[in-house]
Design an enzyme around this catalytic site. Structure first.
Site, PDB file in Angstrom:
ATOM      1  N   ARG A  49      -8.556   5.920  15.327  1.00 38.36           N
ATOM      2  CA  ARG A  49      -8.992   6.395  16.640  1.00 38.36           C
ATOM      3  C   ARG A  49      -8.047   5.896  17.716  1.00 38.36           C
ATOM      4  O   ARG A  49      -7.327   4.915  17.516  1.00 38.36           O
ATOM      5  CB  ARG A  49     -10.442   5.987  16.932  1.00 38.36           C
ATOM      6  CG  ARG A  49     -10.668   4.531  16.852  1.00 38.36           C
ATOM      7  CD  ARG A  49     -12.131   4.172  16.771  1.00 38.36           C
ATOM      8  NE  ARG A  49     -12.217   2.728  16.664  1.00 38.36           N
ATOM      9  CZ  ARG A  49     -12.301   1.909  17.694  1.00 38.36           C
ATOM     10  NH1 ARG A  49     -12.365   2.377  18.928  1.00 38.36           N
ATOM     11  NH2 ARG A  49     -12.329   0.603  17.523  1.00 38.36           N
ATOM     12  N   TYR A 154     -11.370  -7.395  -2.168  1.00 40.17           N
ATOM     13  CA  TYR A 154     -10.205  -7.385  -1.272  1.00 40.17           C
ATOM     14  C   TYR A 154      -8.982  -7.934  -2.015  1.00 40.17           C
ATOM     15  O   TYR A 154      -7.893  -7.357  -1.976  1.00 40.17           O
ATOM     16  CB  TYR A 154     -10.554  -8.240  -0.056  1.00 40.17           C
ATOM     17  CG  TYR A 154      -9.463  -8.472   0.962  1.00 40.17           C
ATOM     18  CD1 TYR A 154      -9.049  -7.459   1.821  1.00 40.17           C
ATOM     19  CD2 TYR A 154      -8.886  -9.741   1.115  1.00 40.17           C
ATOM     20  CE1 TYR A 154      -8.080  -7.701   2.790  1.00 40.17           C
ATOM     21  CE2 TYR A 154      -7.930  -9.997   2.082  1.00 40.17           C
ATOM     22  CZ  TYR A 154      -7.526  -8.963   2.920  1.00 40.17           C
ATOM     23  OH  TYR A 154      -6.575  -9.213   3.880  1.00 40.17           O
ATOM     24  N   LYS A 158      -5.464  -6.269  -3.214  1.00 37.71           N
ATOM     25  CA  LYS A 158      -4.164  -6.825  -2.808  1.00 37.71           C
ATOM     26  C   LYS A 158      -3.234  -6.975  -4.018  1.00 37.71           C
ATOM     27  O   LYS A 158      -2.053  -6.642  -3.944  1.00 37.71           O
ATOM     28  CB  LYS A 158      -4.338  -8.182  -2.106  1.00 37.71           C
ATOM     29  CG  LYS A 158      -4.949  -8.088  -0.700  1.00 37.71           C
ATOM     30  CD  LYS A 158      -4.082  -7.312   0.262  1.00 37.71           C
ATOM     31  CE  LYS A 158      -4.613  -7.345   1.691  1.00 37.71           C
ATOM     32  NZ  LYS A 158      -3.963  -6.336   2.559  1.00 37.71           N
TER      33      LYS A 158
HETATM   34  C1  AKB Z   1      -9.063 -12.469   5.574  1.00 42.16           C
HETATM   35  O1  AKB Z   1      -9.569 -13.569   5.861  1.00 42.16           O
HETATM   36  O2  AKB Z   1      -9.659 -11.583   4.957  1.00 42.16           O
HETATM   37  C2  AKB Z   1      -7.618 -12.243   5.945  1.00 42.16           C
HETATM   38  C3  AKB Z   1      -6.704 -12.641   4.846  1.00 42.16           C
HETATM   39  C4  AKB Z   1      -6.399 -14.059   4.615  1.00 42.16           C
HETATM   40  O3  AKB Z   1      -6.199 -11.793   4.153  1.00 42.16           O
HETATM   41  N1  AKB Z   1      -7.323 -12.960   7.155  1.00 42.16           N
END
Ligand code: AKB
Length: 336
Positions: A49, A154, A158
């Site tokens: 956005r 996450y 990665k």
């Molecule tokens: C998070 O805390 O998710 C980020 C990272 C360390 O990738 N800041």
């Protein structure tokens, strides 16, 4: 990949750069930084956005949903992109609340972005993270090459991003490069949904409230870096001589390792009445406990000259000064 000029031509052959996730904590500062360095007209900021401000008003800007390969590819062609800085993503703690959706954005978005880069032979930057490590990784002096079995969605995305970048480099010769960022601390745009975010919030609350309640327990060490050092690291890496890059995807980078009590002590040197207490959030504490305590960054130093300038006290001085100057409201109210 972003190096300007050819040998002896005396004139910069400026690259055309597309940045995704431009409204995020890194993008909000990296876009103006790149525009300053390479010319505003050569940096296309994209985001889901339009937010009024320098990112959308200081140069070319387009709305882009990173998983929309057709739109992405269209922008690559119309802007003549030869380098992609792919920042769009959902941070660690927020991702745990929606593993499926965040996998889609973080891993699916990375794959879509790499495919678009492949079509044009564009260089590619991927922001990996200390989250690419897990509880079985050696936590102190974490080596550049070591066990990577993260326990967050996450972190899994990665590691996937790092491997995909390696694959596109090997298979298609794409000039992929990446950094394993630690927690980044900045005052321009607040982070959202990360685990290391306490180290940003604490400064805003120090200025506005004179106290802070930490969701991370005392004694929990994590790697950190001040944003100016992160911006410089991205450009240094992307301008580095390709033949020197042995570990391309992705380099350990960190400027300091601290726990909440140490930030509080650093703040107290400037605001003596500052107080910290703790209400530990089990989700973010478990994530923090699964990450390294301090990275070994020797590969980044040796291969492309990584040299961060800010330590904890220098960062504290600058953060407090900047927040006091602009008023603490910008970063508060956005806590996860
Ligand atoms: C998070 O805390 O998710 C980020 C990272 C360390 O990738 N800041």
């Amino acid at each position: 990949a972003l190096r300007r000029g050819g040998p002896g031509d005396g004139y910069p052959a400026v690259k055309r750069i597309l940045v995704t996730g431009s409204n995020g904590q890194i993008g909000a500062e990296l876009v103006p930084y790149l525009r300053e360095r390479y010319g505003a007209e050569n940096v296309l900021a994209t985001a889901r956005r339009r937010v009024p401000g320098p990112v959308s008003e200081g140069g070319p800007f387009e709305i882009l949903e990173v998983r929309d390969g057709r739109a992405f590819s269209g922008l690559m062609g119309s802007f003549g992109v030869d380098a992609v800085i792919h920042l769009a993503g959902v941070l660690s703690a927020r991702a745990e609340a929606d593993p499926q959706g965040s996998w889609d954005v973080n891993a699916g978005g990375c794959f879509a972005a790499l495919e678009c880069a492949r079509e044009r032979g564009a260089a590619f930057f991927f922001p990996s993270s200390i989250a690419a490590f897990g509880p079985s990784t050696p936590p102190d002096g974490t080596p550049q090459v070591t066990i990577q079995r993260p326990t967050t969605i996450y972190g899994v995305a990665k590691v996937t991003g790092e491997l995909l970048c390696d694959y596109y480099h090997l298979k298609y010769g794409l000039d992929t490069r990446g950094l394993r960022f630690p927690g980044l601390i900045s005052y321009e745009a607040p982070p959202g949904g990360g685990t290391t975010d306490y180290a940003v919030h604490i400064y805003y609350e120090a200025v506005s409230q004179g106290r802070y309640t930490s969701y991370i327990a005392p004694g929990t060490f994590m790697d950190m870096m001040y944003m100016p050092d992160a911006l410089e690291a991205v450009v240094r890496l992307m301008e580095a001589e390709p033949s020197k890059l042995v570990h391309r995807n992705a380099y350990n980078v960190s400027a300091m390792s601290f726990e909440p009590g140490q930030v509080a002590a650093s703040i107290r040197k400037r605001i003596p009445s500052f107080e910290i207490d703790y209400a530990v959030d089990p989700v973010r504490q478990a994530i923090a406990a699964s990450w390294p305590r301090s990275l070994d960054c020797s590969a980044a130093r040796a291969e492309w000259g990584f040299a961060p300038k800010y330590d904890l006290d220098a960062m504290t001085t600058d953060m407090l000064e900047k927040i006091q100057k602009r008023g603490p409201t910008a970063g508060s109210g956005l806590h996860f």
